[in-house]
Design a protein around this motif. Structure first.
Motif, PDB file in Angstrom:
ATOM      1  N   GLU A 145       0.816  -1.212   0.000  1.00 47.94           N
ATOM      2  CA  GLU A 145       0.000   0.000   0.000  1.00 47.94           C
ATOM      3  C   GLU A 145       0.852   1.265   0.000  1.00 47.94           C
ATOM      4  O   GLU A 145       0.389   2.333  -0.413  1.00 47.94           O
ATOM      5  N   VAL A 146       2.068   1.168   0.486  1.00 50.37           N
ATOM      6  CA  VAL A 146       2.940   2.345   0.540  1.00 50.37           C
ATOM      7  C   VAL A 146       3.440   2.718  -0.856  1.00 50.37           C
ATOM      8  O   VAL A 146       3.766   3.880  -1.119  1.00 50.37           O
ATOM      9  N   PRO A 164       1.954   2.997  -3.993  1.00 50.06           N
ATOM     10  CA  PRO A 164       1.270   4.075  -4.716  1.00 50.06           C
ATOM     11  C   PRO A 164       1.398   5.425  -4.021  1.00 50.06           C
ATOM     12  O   PRO A 164       1.386   6.462  -4.692  1.00 50.06           O
ATOM     13  N   LEU A 165       1.538   5.433  -2.698  1.00 47.15           N
ATOM     14  CA  LEU A 165       1.718   6.698  -2.000  1.00 47.15           C
ATOM     15  C   LEU A 165       3.078   7.300  -2.322  1.00 47.15           C
ATOM     16  O   LEU A 165       3.229   8.520  -2.403  1.00 47.15           O
ATOM     17  N   THR A 166       4.079   6.447  -2.507  1.00 50.82           N
ATOM     18  CA  THR A 166       5.387   6.925  -2.955  1.00 50.82           C
ATOM     19  C   THR A 166       5.283   7.505  -4.357  1.00 50.82           C
ATOM     20  O   THR A 166       5.859   8.555  -4.664  1.00 50.82           O
ATOM     21  N   PHE A 167       4.525   6.835  -5.213  1.00 51.99           N
ATOM     22  CA  PHE A 167       4.305   7.328  -6.570  1.00 51.99           C
ATOM     23  C   PHE A 167       3.642   8.709  -6.542  1.00 51.99           C
ATOM     24  O   PHE A 167       4.031   9.615  -7.295  1.00 51.99           O
ATOM     25  N   PHE A 211       2.543   2.364   7.660  1.00 54.01           N
ATOM     26  CA  PHE A 211       3.458   1.229   7.553  1.00 54.01           C
ATOM     27  C   PHE A 211       4.158   0.956   8.884  1.00 54.01           C
ATOM     28  O   PHE A 211       4.407  -0.201   9.239  1.00 54.01           O
ATOM     29  N   LEU A 212       4.438   2.022   9.626  1.00 53.78           N
ATOM     30  CA  LEU A 212       5.100   1.861  10.923  1.00 53.78           C
ATOM     31  C   LEU A 212       4.317   0.925  11.831  1.00 53.78           C
ATOM     32  O   LEU A 212       4.905   0.069  12.511  1.00 53.78           O
ATOM     33  N   ILE A 213       3.003   1.054  11.847  1.00 56.74           N
ATOM     34  CA  ILE A 213       2.213   0.236  12.781  1.00 56.74           C
ATOM     35  C   ILE A 213       1.683  -1.039  12.134  1.00 56.74           C
ATOM     36  O   ILE A 213       1.102  -1.883  12.825  1.00 56.74           O
TER      37      ILE A 213
END
Length: 767
Positions: free
Chosen positions: A538-539, A541-544, A592-594
């Motif tokens: 999930e991380v 697309p957020l990076t994109f 992502f941390l949790i």
């Protein structure tokens, strides 16, 4: 306009994701922690039955205890986690019984007592040892004192639950979850909850699966991000935001753009949204104050008027309701621009829907209060439900019906355009993404208060995660893309490419990633394995989105060379840019941390969860809702009266206040609480004694400046702009049919646009 490969990619991702979710649903129903028909002692005495457990669960939700403490890690964070709390109380009680009986190694005896699984699947009977049965009787007295406390010292209303039968059933519910957290799953050396909570008294510690899938999640993240950058580097000119095909434009200014009656009606929605936003933020400040000063609100006993669980219920419900209402209004506002012709009496339906939304909001808030105060009984259509789905079943059903009426209004408003468009065109994508909102919210109806806890969590998080983090995210992307198409800064082909790419990227991890909420809810281990692995994706697309943020900002502020007419939507676009930032920080980094299983094992239900929730919910959906409102306000407020200064102040104070909240308070609090959980124990980290420590209290108080900036500097100016828009919502030309390009004019190459400046526009307007 879109290649078959995009359509096939979306279809494959969706089919794969929901096929796996179907298998996980089957496993949830067949392999979750068992609900015993009855619990008996070794001597044959019946302690409680499945009906007692279910009734205790209904009391737990109806009295708002899911908005005070938590169970199997999920819920609110002021009170204890009752699974961990009962397990601690029971093990200490049994250990004392062993010591009294002269057992030298009482700890080892307790471990064997609690880890042995005495459930018989053939008869449905669960056997508690006589020592566990005696502990159950003792713990009932503890909870009778706690929930029957005649004062408000715990942040709850005085004498919250005093009926001995209700206390017994509530204790039975806690006892069942605590048993499942320690008893070993048949054929395995870990409990039904994957050895959660961390509790050395029963040898509950991280399992091999927790560690292995945490490592594999990191590999998925690193590998997936690398692949994403490789693909982006190869095809960056063909994917993402770019405007190389856009014509030369002159943006129409406020006063030049005619609106339909239904578009003007949405200003009422946004005005009500602004007031709900203020109420939600003030309730949030009250909730926060309980953690800083439990027994006093600047000398006032707030719990007598607004107990913690009621304040948090309303705070969380309003957060969902005001953002959802803004989304409804945004969809209605965009529909006439899509269709360019409004059906007769469409505005009457829009006003009717507004009335229905107000009834649902007010009705649900009132009945939630009546439920918490015990006026409404447990387990009926007017009693409170699970966290996030707190609104009683009656209002939940009416809200679902209202959202389907909304999509019917959208369909009616765009029907002629849909009839002449391909199913993969922008109008149909807009309609399908809107249809997913009521459809996936309706899934929450499968999580009743009498539903098995694990099954209820499975369907509840379809709403909390899949509805919010996937399909609202999709609708967000579609609306943003459509706004840029309407403004003429991107072509439909580019917008469709962005939408389909986002659907693939979000859904590839987001659908199955829903299971990262169910690591410890009593599901079999595959839920944790798949949830951890795919939630890491999930991380990506957020990076994109972060990579694309600069191109996004350039598109939003695009102006034609030599054209002195200002871009009218600077602050709407700035809110959309803030969405991208908080998506990456709040949903990506903090999420992502949790989500790593090994971290979640120690931190679930702590301030790190609240940190992620605030940054993601307000930062993404709150900022988007405000951006949609600013987009609509710009066309009803006359250019000469547009409050540019207040729009700027509102934007920056909301973002500064939110950043202060998470970075100065919630994040350090969460890190300290995580450390305490690992070092001292989960039960200790969730205790009121730890929360009230002086060092933590300082960090809790440190949040106040950020809250003041957020409310006074951010929300109040936004309310002023909303009221100004409401004052002028009838100004300007009202039409039933709009021109082909309602928001801009195409300019022939070489044309002189230097004199086409809108009346009232100046150098600061939208600059």
């Amino acid at each position: 306009m879109i290649g078959k490969g995009w359509v096939q990619g979306v279809a494959l991702v969706m089919i794969f994701g929901f096929f796996v979710m179907g298998l996980l649903a089957y496993r949830t129903y067949t392999a979750s922690m068992p609900m015993p028909k009855q619990v008996v002692s070794e001597s044959g005495e019946q302690l409680f039955t499945d009906a007692d457990i279910t009734h205790g669960q209904e009391i737990f939700t109806a009295r708002g205890l899911h908005e005070y403490g938590s169970v199997v890690g999920h819920g609110a964070y002021l009170g204890p986690d009752y699974t961990a709390d009962y397990l601690r109380l029971a093990t200490e009680d049994v250990a004392e019984q062993f010591r009294t009986a002269g057992v030298l190694d009482a700890r080892n005896a307790v471990v064997q007592e609690f880890r042995k699984n005495r459930y018989d699947p053939d008869t449905g009977n669960l056997v508690f040892t006589d020592r566990q049965a005696k502990a159950f009787e003792h713990i009932q007295k503890h909870y009778a004192e706690f929930f029957g406390e005649p004062t408000t010292k715990y942040g709850l209303r005085a004498n919250l639950i005093t009926d001995p039968a209700e206390i017994r059933d509530l204790t039975a519910f806690f006892a069942w979850t605590a048993w499942a957290s320690a008893a070993e799953r048949p054929g395995h050396n870990y409990s039904y909850t994957n050895n959660w909570p961390s509790e050395p008294r029963v040898d509950n510690g991280p399992t091999a699966q927790l560690v292995v899938w945490s490592a594999l999640s990191l590999i998925m993240l690193l590998g997936g991000t690398g692949i994403m950058f490789a693909v982006y580097g190869r095809w960056s000119q063909k994917v993402g935001w770019h405007a190389d095909e856009a014509p030369t434009l002159a943006f129409k200014q406020p006063g030049e753009v005619p609106l339909t009656k239904s578009q003007r009606a949405t200003i009422w929605y946004f005005a009500i949204v602004s007031l709900l936003f203020l109420a939600q933020a003030l309730l949030g400040a009250a909730v926060q104050h309980y953690r800083a000063e439990l027994t006093s609100f600047f000398g006032i006993d707030l719990a007598e008027i607004l107990p913690y669980n009621l304040a948090r219920t309303w705070h969380l419900q309003l957060a969902l309701l005001w953002t959802a209402a803004a989304f409804l209004a945004g969809g209605i506002f965009l529909a006439p621009f899509i269709n360019r012709k409004e059906p007769k009496k469409q505005h009457l339906l829009v006003y009717g829907l507004l009335g229905a939304v107000v009834v649902v909001v007010v009705g649900s808030l009132i009945t939630e209060a009546l439920s918490i105060y015990g006026v409404v009984g447990s387990g009926n259509w007017l009693s409170q439900q699970w966290e996030y789905l707190d609104l009683p079943r009656l209002w939940q059903i009416l809200l679902v019906i209202g959202m389907f009426l909304w999509i019917a209004i959208i369909y009616r408003g765009t029907r002629s355009k849909l009839k002449t468009s391909a199913k993969t065109s922008m109008p149909w994508v807009f309609f399908f993404s809107g249809l997913a909102i009521p459809a996936f919210y309706a899934v929450g109806l499968l999580a009743g208060t009498d539903t098995h806890l694990t099954v209820a969590d499975f369907w509840r998080f379809w709403v909390v995660h899949l509805w919010v983090e996937d399909f609202l995210e999709l609708f967000t992307t579609v609306m943003v893309a459509y706004i840029f198409v309407m403004l003429g800064v991107v072509s439909r082909r580019i917008a469709l490419g962005v939408i389909f790419l986002d659907v693939i990227l979000y859904s590839a991890g987001g659908v199955i990633g829903t299971m990262h909420h169910l690591y410890f809810s009593g599901t079999p281990v595959e839920h944790m394995a798949l949830g951890a692995f795919f939630s890491a994706a999930e991380v990506i697309p957020l990076t994109f989105l972060t990579v694309e943020a600069w191109a996004f900002l350039q598109l939003g502020s695009r102006q034609t060379s030599g054209n002195k007419q200002p871009f009218p939507h600077r602050w709407a676009v700035m809110f959309l840019v803030a969405v991208g930032f908080w998506n990456f920080v709040g949903a990506g980094i903090f999420g992502f941390l949790i989500n790593l299983p090994i971290v979640s094992y120690y931190q679930i239900g702590t301030a790190l969860t609240a940190n992620h929730g605030h940054a993601a919910m307000m930062g993404v959906y709150g900022m988007l809702a405000l951006g949609l409102a600013m987009f609509a306000f710009r066309y009803v407020i006359p250019a000469a009266k547009w409050p540019e200064k207040w729009a700027r102040i509102s934007f920056w104070c909301l973002n500064i206040g939110l950043a202060w909240m998470v970075f100065a308070s919630l994040l350090p609090l969460g890190i300290l609480q995580l450390y305490h959980s690992v070092n001292e124990g989960y039960w200790e980290a969730r205790s009121l004694g730890y929360i009230a420590q002086p060092g933590n209290a300082v960090l809790e108080w440190l949040r106040m400046p950020g809250d003041i900036i957020f409310i006074v500097g951010g929300i109040l100016p936004f309310i002023w702009i909303a009221l100004l828009a409401l004052r002028h919502f009838r100004d300007g030309e009202t039409v039933d049919e709009l021109p082909e390009h309602p928001l801009y004019d195409e300019i022939a190459p070489g044309a002189d646009t230097s004199t086409t400046v809108a009346a009232g526009a100046d150098a600061t307007d939208g600059s």
